[in-house]
Design a protein around this motif. Structure first.
Motif, short mmCIF file in Angstrom:
data_model
loop_
_atom_site.label_atom_id
_atom_site.label_comp_id
_atom_site.label_asym_id
_atom_site.label_seq_id
_atom_site.Cartn_x
_atom_site.Cartn_y
_atom_site.Cartn_z
N TYR A 180 0.84 -1.19 0.00
CA TYR A 180 0.00 0.00 0.00
C TYR A 180 0.88 1.24 0.00
O TYR A 180 1.88 1.30 0.68
N HIS A 181 0.49 2.19 -0.79
CA HIS A 181 1.19 3.47 -0.81
C HIS A 181 0.16 4.58 -0.73
O HIS A 181 -0.79 4.60 -1.51
N THR A 182 0.34 5.48 0.21
CA THR A 182 -0.61 6.57 0.36
C THR A 182 0.04 7.87 -0.05
O THR A 182 1.24 8.06 0.15
N ASN A 183 -0.74 8.76 -0.58
CA ASN A 183 -0.22 10.02 -1.07
C ASN A 183 -1.08 11.18 -0.58
O ASN A 183 -1.39 12.10 -1.29
N GLY A 184 -1.52 11.03 0.64
CA GLY A 184 -2.43 12.02 1.18
C GLY A 184 -1.73 13.28 1.62
O GLY A 184 -0.53 13.47 1.45
N HIS A 185 -2.46 14.17 2.27
CA HIS A 185 -1.91 15.45 2.69
C HIS A 185 -2.27 15.72 4.14
O HIS A 185 -2.55 16.82 4.54
N ALA A 186 -2.29 14.65 4.97
CA ALA A 186 -2.60 14.82 6.38
C ALA A 186 -1.43 15.48 7.08
O ALA A 186 -0.32 15.58 6.56
N GLU A 187 -1.68 15.93 8.29
CA GLU A 187 -0.63 16.55 9.07
C GLU A 187 0.49 15.54 9.32
O GLU A 187 0.22 14.38 9.62
N PRO A 188 1.75 15.96 9.17
CA PRO A 188 2.85 15.01 9.36
C PRO A 188 2.93 14.50 10.79
O PRO A 188 2.61 15.21 11.74
N VAL A 189 3.34 13.25 10.91
CA VAL A 189 3.51 12.63 12.22
C VAL A 189 4.98 12.30 12.39
O VAL A 189 5.61 11.74 11.49
N ALA A 190 5.53 12.66 13.51
CA ALA A 190 6.94 12.35 13.79
C ALA A 190 7.05 10.86 14.07
O ALA A 190 6.51 10.36 15.06
N PRO A 191 7.75 10.09 13.21
CA PRO A 191 7.82 8.64 13.40
C PRO A 191 8.55 8.28 14.69
O PRO A 191 9.51 8.93 15.10
N ASN A 192 8.09 7.22 15.31
CA ASN A 192 8.76 6.65 16.47
C ASN A 192 9.89 5.77 15.97
O ASN A 192 9.67 4.80 15.24
N THR A 193 11.11 6.10 16.32
CA THR A 193 12.28 5.37 15.81
C THR A 193 12.87 4.40 16.82
O THR A 193 13.92 3.81 16.56
N SER A 194 12.22 4.22 17.95
CA SER A 194 12.76 3.30 18.95
C SER A 194 12.65 1.86 18.46
O SER A 194 11.73 1.52 17.72
N PRO A 195 13.57 0.98 18.85
CA PRO A 195 13.54 -0.42 18.37
C PRO A 195 12.28 -1.14 18.83
O PRO A 195 11.70 -0.83 19.87
N PHE A 196 11.85 -2.09 18.02
CA PHE A 196 10.71 -2.94 18.34
C PHE A 196 11.25 -4.32 18.72
O PHE A 196 11.54 -5.13 17.85
N TYR A 197 11.42 -4.56 20.01
CA TYR A 197 11.98 -5.80 20.52
C TYR A 197 13.26 -6.18 19.79
O TYR A 197 13.47 -7.32 19.37
N GLY A 198 14.13 -5.17 19.64
CA GLY A 198 15.42 -5.40 19.01
C GLY A 198 15.42 -5.28 17.51
O GLY A 198 16.48 -5.42 16.88
N HIS A 199 14.27 -5.01 16.89
CA HIS A 199 14.19 -4.88 15.43
C HIS A 199 13.94 -3.44 15.04
O HIS A 199 13.38 -2.65 15.81
N ASP A 200 14.36 -3.09 13.84
CA ASP A 200 14.17 -1.74 13.32
C ASP A 200 12.66 -1.47 13.17
O ASP A 200 11.96 -2.16 12.44
N ARG A 201 12.19 -0.46 13.88
CA ARG A 201 10.75 -0.18 13.90
C ARG A 201 10.24 0.21 12.51
O ARG A 201 9.13 -0.17 12.12
#
Length: 744
Positions: free
Chosen positions: A163-184
């Motif tokens: 899925y690829h979205t191309n909307g214009h919603a307000e940007p969200v700052a991604p959470n970059t913390s690891p997910f149980y040792g994996h790249d989130r």
């Protein structure tokens, strides 16, 4: 206002002038014409006459922020439905003095035209500064909310890589913390793809909004859309990038890839997706010439399908031939010009056409050469699940089923699920048992031994169906009647048995009568194997005159179906061919064992001189020969014909690649020094290897890893000579040994 020739401005202009799927709308084409006129051939603007009272002498009317070519304005007017077109008015001034009363003025012509468009189309086509394009910081493989020349929105899972979205919603700052040792980010993007594969498009959109991550950058979506819609020049330009000389002048045909490596902190290059000039980053080892050939080949075939022969010939000469790749394939493609119809083309090219799966298959193949950081391999989560399940299966000692283990828990089978105990014993032989084989449907079991007897059992009741004593008729000695080999025809109607009394016999097991035999050999007949037609078979002997021959049940001299065919050899594989006029015909190989691939295209032979020979049955020529370190006593195909399993004195049991002869796996433990010991693939999915031994033991290994699964005591005190695994019931296998018995 961007200066003339500004590529970034052009990219932004093109983006805003295209529809939701990347196709140029009528309005977009008109605006593109206006843009080109403004930037490449700017006309001298006519005097601007504002609406309202005349200006005083000496005053100068303020120039508008934009000027338009009259031709473009006329075309734009024509694009609007005449019924909705307002009456002509003189243009009102757009100077700051008039902006305060804009609500009372007639709206500009461009704004009036846009009122008739859907909201999403209007947003994507608007050229003014009132529509601000917001972007998020670029991440590994995602460019949040970026516009692109082609956008695919919420696409069907079967058509996209997620899925690829191309909307214009307000940007969200991604959470970059690891997910149980994996790249989130990696986990989130894989989940986005998987949700789309499952058909949960709304959930994928919601996850993208909440996480701040998107599956694909716009240039990847644009490439996917261009390929799926057959825009080959655009697809090639997006994949490889534009040449520097072409970046100011439209779409490139993509004659090279810059090789720019993708990094999470890679800056943008003046376009919303960051790869317009440099193309998409390719995976390590990707061959750009091969990728171009694949794209242009599809383009060529589709032109032929549309019967546009001149254009197809141009592609063949100007685009495919200069790549100098796969000359044989080029000759095959050129021959397709002679096809009389699209149906003929698809049949001869083995290609299902533009409306079939060819574009999707091409996209899938090309995606494997694009860096996974920007284009995740198809169905990635399912692939990871497969890897986990395969690892659990290989680590499970007794896993003997084709059913996949559950993903909920760790998998482990119990010993009770594996055939480790004796089911029954068959005791009809009066001497050592040398060969056993199941019919292809598993309904019968044939056994042969030193006593010259061939027994056929019903595998449902394990009762004796046939007792064949064809080799007892002219037995001059004790060992001469021994049965060396038995084999069922693919349709299970015939059974051939080979004997040390220099003959073979073919019996119809349904009628219990002999249908063919041969007795023109001067040495023992050691082996036989059937072709898929169930009418032809190969017989090998230890003799030099007829070491390996092709025989048939069809006789040209016999018209009766009930007559017995004798010595009907139709081809000899002897090297060199036998010449009866010569006293010395030279040395030839002699056969210990042989087998034929399931598709009937290859014949493999183990010789008594420690070598393996491969023949092509279509041409009947030798295609390979490999020297072995010691005597080979057994050989057979397995795993779809890709592997050969051989028993070698002092070398144990080996799995070899059937194309190269390379060693794939060695299975240790078997004692084999001087007798004929046989082995086979078997179990669910042919995941196991089974072998006898010169000691009274049966050995079982995991085929893929060589791990020993079990060692069973059997047929004491002598050797275990032969083994066979049931073809349809993975929980049953048979063994035969010196104790005159067959164990199930």
């Amino acid at each position: 206002m961007a200066r003339v020739g500004d590529t970034a401005a052009r990219d932004d202009y093109n983006v805003r002038s295209q529809g939701p799927r990347g196709s140029w709308t009528t309005i977009g084409l008109i605006r593109r014409a206006a843009f080109e006129l403004d930037h490449h051939n700017p006309p001298n603007p006519p005097p601007f006459i504002p609406a309202g009272p005349p200006t005083t002498s000496g005053s100068t009317a303020q120039a508008p922020s934009r000027h338009h070519a009259p031709a473009a304005d006329h075309a734009r007017d024509a694009a609007i439905d005449p019924s909705d077109r307002p009456h002509k008015r003189r243009r009102r001034s757009s100077s700051p003095t008039n902006r305060g009363s804009a609500s009372k003025q007639q709206k500009p012509k461009r704004q009036r035209a846009e009122e008739h468009l859907p909201a999403e189309t209007e947003a994507s086509m608007r050229l003014g500064h009132e529509h601000e394009h917001r972007t998020r910081p670029s991440t590994n493989g995602s460019s949040q909310n970026g516009s692109s020349p082609h956008t695919n929105g919420s696409a069907k899972s079967g058509e996209t890589n997620g899925y690829h979205t191309n909307g214009h919603a307000e940007p969200v700052a991604p959470n970059t913390s690891p997910f149980y040792g994996h790249d989130r980010e990696e986990v989130t993007r894989i989940l986005l793809q998987s949700l789309s594969d499952l058909g949960y498009q709304s959930s994928a959109q919601q996850l993208s909004r909440e996480s701040g991550y998107e599956l694909e950058i716009p240039s990847v979506a644009a490439f996917r859309s261009a390929l799926q819609h057959g825009d080959w020049d655009e697809a090639e330009s997006l994949l490889f990038g534009a040449e520097p000389a072409e970046q100011e002048g439209g779409v490139s045909l993509g004659n090279g890839h810059t090789g720019v490596q993708w990094r999470k902190d890679r800056p943008h290059f003046g376009s919303p997706n960051g790869f317009a000039r440099h193309g998409l980053p390719l995976a390590e080892g990707a061959d750009t010439t091969t990728l171009k050939f694949m794209l242009r080949q599809q383009k060529y075939l589709e032109l032929l399908e549309n019967r546009d022969l001149n254009a197809a010939l141009t592609v063949l000469r100007s685009e495919l031939t200069p790549l100098k790749r796969d000359i044989g394939r080029l000759h095959a493609l050129s021959s397709l010009m002679m096809c009389q119809s699209a149906e003929d083309l698809r049949r001869q090219a083995d290609w299902d056409g533009a409306e079939g799966e060819s574009r999707s298959l091409l996209l899938s193949e090309i995606s494997m050469s694009i860096s996974p950081s920007v284009m995740i391999p198809e169905h990635r989560l399912a692939t990871l699940f497969d890897a986990v399940q395969e690892e659990q299966i290989l680590n499970c000692r007794y896993h003997n089923t084709t059913a996949q283990p559950s993903l909920y828990t760790d998998h482990e089978c119990l010993p009770d699920d594996f055939p480790l105990d004796t089911l029954t014993e068959l005791k009809n032989h009066s001497d050592e048992v040398y060969k056993i084989e199941f019919s292809h449907d598993g309904s019968m079991l044939a056994t042969g031994g030193k006593d010259g007897l061939v027994c056929v059992y019903d595998t449902t009741t394990w009762r004796l169906q046939h007792e064949i004593r064809e080799h007892d008729r002219s037995s001059p000695g004790d060992n001469s009647k021994s049965i060396c080999s038995v084999a069922f025809s693919p349709d299970d109607q015939y059974l051939i048995s080979c004997s040390q009394n220099n003959e073979f016999v073919v019996v119809n097991v349904r009628e219990g009568r002999r249908v063919a035999y041969a007795d023109h050999f001067d040495y023992p007949v050691t082996t036989a194997a059937w072709l898929p037609d169930s009418q032809s078979f190969v017989v090998g002997t230890q003799g030099s005159r007829r070491p390996l021959g092709l025989y048939s049940l069809r006789s040209a001299s016999s018209s009766s179906s009930s007559s017995v065919v004798r010595n009907n050899e139709i081809h000899s594989f002897r090297e060199p061919p036998w010449d009866s006029s010569l006293k010395d015909n030279g040395f030839s190989f002699r056969t210990a064992d042989c087998d034929i691939s399931a598709d009937g295209t290859r014949l493999v032979v183990a010789t008594i001189t420690n070598s393996i020979i491969m023949f092509d049955l279509r041409t009947r020529f030798k295609i390979a020969e490999w020297a072995m370190g010691d005597k080979v006593t057994s050989i057979n195909f397995g795993v779809g014909g890709t592997q050969m399993l051989v028993n070698v004195n002092e070398g144990g049991v080996l799995a070899l690649d059937s194309s190269t002869g390379d060693l794939i796996m060695r299975y240790d433990g078997v004692k084999q020094e001087q007798f004929v010991i046989r082995s086979c693939f078997g179990g669910a999915g042919e995941n196991f290897v089974l072998s006898g031994s010169e000691e009274p033991r049966v050995y079982i290994w995991r085929r893929q890893t060589g791990r020993q699964v079990a060692v069973l005591e059997a047929h004491s005190p002598g050797a275990v000579n032969a083994v066979a695994w049931h073809p349809t019931n993975p929980n049953v296998f048979a063994t035969g040994g010196d104790d005159r018995r067959v164990r199930m």
